[in-house]
Design an enzyme around this catalytic site. Structure first.
Site, PDB file in Angstrom:
ATOM      1  N   LYS A 112       4.016  17.193   2.588  1.00  0.00           N
ATOM      2  CA  LYS A 112       3.289  18.452   2.400  1.00  0.00           C
ATOM      3  C   LYS A 112       4.071  19.452   1.545  1.00  0.00           C
ATOM      4  O   LYS A 112       3.487  20.361   0.972  1.00  0.00           O
ATOM      5  CB  LYS A 112       2.893  19.031   3.744  1.00  0.00           C
ATOM      6  CG  LYS A 112       1.906  18.084   4.438  1.00  0.00           C
ATOM      7  CD  LYS A 112       1.121  18.690   5.538  1.00  0.00           C
ATOM      8  CE  LYS A 112      -0.026  17.800   5.964  1.00  0.00           C
ATOM      9  NZ  LYS A 112       0.389  16.492   6.535  1.00  0.00           N
TER      10      LYS A 112
HETATM   11  C1  LIG Z   1      -0.417  15.420   6.702  1.00  0.00           C
HETATM   12  C2  LIG Z   1       0.238  14.100   6.789  1.00  0.00           C
HETATM   13  C3  LIG Z   1      -0.464  12.902   6.538  1.00  0.00           C
HETATM   14  C4  LIG Z   1      -1.955  12.870   6.267  1.00  0.00           C
HETATM   15  O1  LIG Z   1      -2.309  13.407   5.012  1.00  0.00           O
HETATM   16  P1  LIG Z   1      -3.836  13.825   4.726  1.00  0.00           P
HETATM   17  O2  LIG Z   1      -3.796  14.454   3.382  1.00  0.00           O
HETATM   18  O3  LIG Z   1      -4.198  14.817   5.814  1.00  0.00           O
HETATM   19  O4  LIG Z   1      -4.668  12.597   4.774  1.00  0.00           O
HETATM   20  C5  LIG Z   1       0.242  11.717   6.583  1.00  0.00           C
HETATM   21  N1  LIG Z   1       1.545  11.679   6.891  1.00  0.00           N
HETATM   22  C6  LIG Z   1       2.265  12.802   7.147  1.00  0.00           C
HETATM   23  C7  LIG Z   1       3.710  12.681   7.505  1.00  0.00           C
HETATM   24  C8  LIG Z   1       1.645  14.049   7.093  1.00  0.00           C
HETATM   25  O5  LIG Z   1       2.366  15.156   7.354  1.00  0.00           O
END
Ligand SMILES: *Cc1c(COP(=O)(O)O)cnc(C)c1O
Length: 463
Positions: A112
């Site tokens: 993120k």
């Molecule tokens: C948010 C997240 C995901 C999922 O991503 P999306 O864009 O919501 O599908 C997968 N792995 C981790 C570690 C995350 O923080």
């Protein structure tokens, strides 16, 4: 570049308004009126270029005239200078034709950061120009909050208030939020679940007087700027593996479908992607949608990969809109029905459109554990449980005609309990993050009560 709502009842807006408003006023999601694209030569030209350079090329296509090119260049350079790896998103080989794209070298050790670091600079630039200060309120199941705090701490035009469910996130996740000493950061440990936190955020946004008093905004994964930022690593990894001459496939650990949809965006822009495997844990709404043609909510179960414990994938509406040939009326009908009945029967033609690129694979807890162990044994790589879901889905999806990239979405040290339970090895934090354990924490503890938390947000904004 203009942005339209997937539900067709909101006026088209420019990039800046699409970024600041998140959701469109008709409840839909913003998408560009037409998809920008790169020629084969332009894509080939990305090979060997710095990550920030490719990011700026991509962002400039979406921001259009609204943000000056030199500003875009500076934002991207600064955002990706915060990453602890010179390649920003390095590739690691795990099998003859399979690779991990490590998206976790940012300040909070989860993917993120890739989008949030850029989003923070976009917000600061736009709000400084409007002489305005906004308050970000976000509920987190762990990773979004840390990435938001790391990206927005110390900024002049944004305050950030994060709600996390007490006792339901890992200590490392909590410390990435609570050790920020800057006065524009406030963390609240809510005595409730993640769903309680989300309901409180929703109630706060529905309170018009609060919304205006503190100029409330959100940075959740429906924000189109986050999708744009995430499409960049599809380009950098694919060109490193031979695109555009050779197509590349991806396996994407998925929850809200932002990350996998970013791959669709890259393909719309001209990148040859053969297949995107949408990998879920036992919360398999997306896997079922692609495999069975029915998008139907189930009960949320707690897993080792908590960032994907989701049974309603917000960004799926964007793909649906494309799959029904941009029929806003049909999209509005389907997602209004989903809110009420928790289910959409995807029309056969739309399902066929989705299947052309996407496959869904749900991975059990046991399979996640086995894949963590197998990856360590076969390659020496200690991966995190989210990445293990992606790697397991890749194995199960079977051979593809292209090199396969598993998006590695978190550093193993962010989920030490699960990784050590599976492998017996406790992953260590990178050297630069080790001081986290000694820093004082600062957070409020409040009951899961919307009024109490709204009062806290108001006081924070006025302080
Ligand atoms: C948010 C997240 C995901 C999922 O991503 P999306 O864009 O919501 O599908 C997968 N792995 C981790 C570690 C995350 O923080």
């Amino acid at each position: 570049m203009r942005y339209v709502s997937t539900r067709g009842e909101a006026p088209a807006v420019g990039f800046v308004d699409a970024v600041l408003s998140g959701l469109a006023p008709d409840g839909g999601l913003y998408v560009p009126e037409t998809w920008p694209s790169f020629s084969r030569e332009e894509i080939a030209g990305f090979r060997g270029k710095p990550y920030a350079h490719v990011a700026a090329e991509v962002l400039a296509r979406f921001a259009g005239e609204e943000i000056a090119r030199d500003v875009v260049d500076t934002m991207c350079a600064e955002a990706y200078a915060t990453f602890a790896h010179a390649a920003v998103v390095p590739l690691v080989q795990i099998a003859p034709d399979a690779f991990l794209a490590e998206l976790f070298h940012g300040p909070s050790l989860a993917f993120k950061d890739v989008a949030m670091q850029l989003l923070a600079r976009l917000y600061e630039h736009i709000l400084a120009g409007q002489n305005r200060t906004q308050t970000i309120l976000c509920a987190t199941s762990g990773d979004t909050g840390g990435a938001a705090v790391e990206a927005f701490r110390g900024r002049d035009h944004v305050r950030v208030c994060v709600l996390f469910p007490e006792g339901r996130i890992s200590e490392v996740q909590r410390r990435f939020m609570t050790t920020a000493a800057e006065p524009n950061v406030r963390c609240v440990s809510v005595q409730g679940t993640f769903d309680d936190c989300q309901a409180i955020v929703k109630a706060a946004f529905q309170d018009k007087s609060l919304r205006q008093a503190v100029d409330l905004t959100g940075v959740n994964s429906i924000n189109f700027a986050r999708i744009v930022a995430q499409s960049v690593y599809y380009f950098t990894t694919a060109v490193a593996l031979g695109a555009p001459e050779r197509p590349v496939s991806f396996s994407v650990p998925s929850g809200n479908f932002g990350d996998a949809f970013a791959g669709f965006v890259a393909r719309q822009m001209g990148l040859p992607i053969a297949r995107i495997v949408v990998a879920t844990n036992s919360n398999d709404i997306l896997a079922r949608a692609f495999e069975e043609g029915r998008y139907a909510r189930g009960d949320v179960a707690a897993t080792q990969s908590p960032a994907m414990d989701i049974q309603s994938a917000s960004n799926f509406e964007r793909l649906y809109f494309e799959a029904v040939r941009r029929e806003a009326l049909e999209t509005a009908r389907a997602f209004t029905a989903f809110n009420e009945a928790g289910r959409i029967d995807i029309p056969p033609q739309a399902h066929a459109f989705m299947r052309e690129l996407f496959a869904g694979v749900a991975v059990s807890e046991d399979e996640t554990t086995r894949t963590l162990v197998a990856t360590l044994n076969e390659t020496g790589e200690l991966i995190d449980p989210h990445t293990a879901v992606g790697a397991a889905a890749m194995r199960r999806a079977g051979p593809v005609e292209a090199p396969m990239v598993v998006l590695s979405t978190a550093h193993a040290a962010k989920f030490p309990e699960a990784v050590s339970a599976a492998t017996g090895v406790t992953p260590g934090l990178p050297r630069w993050a080790q001081s986290l354990a000694d820093q004082p924490e600062r957070f409020d503890r409040l009951p899961a009560d919307a009024e109490a938390i709204k009062a806290c947000v108001r006081a924070f904004a006025e302080s």
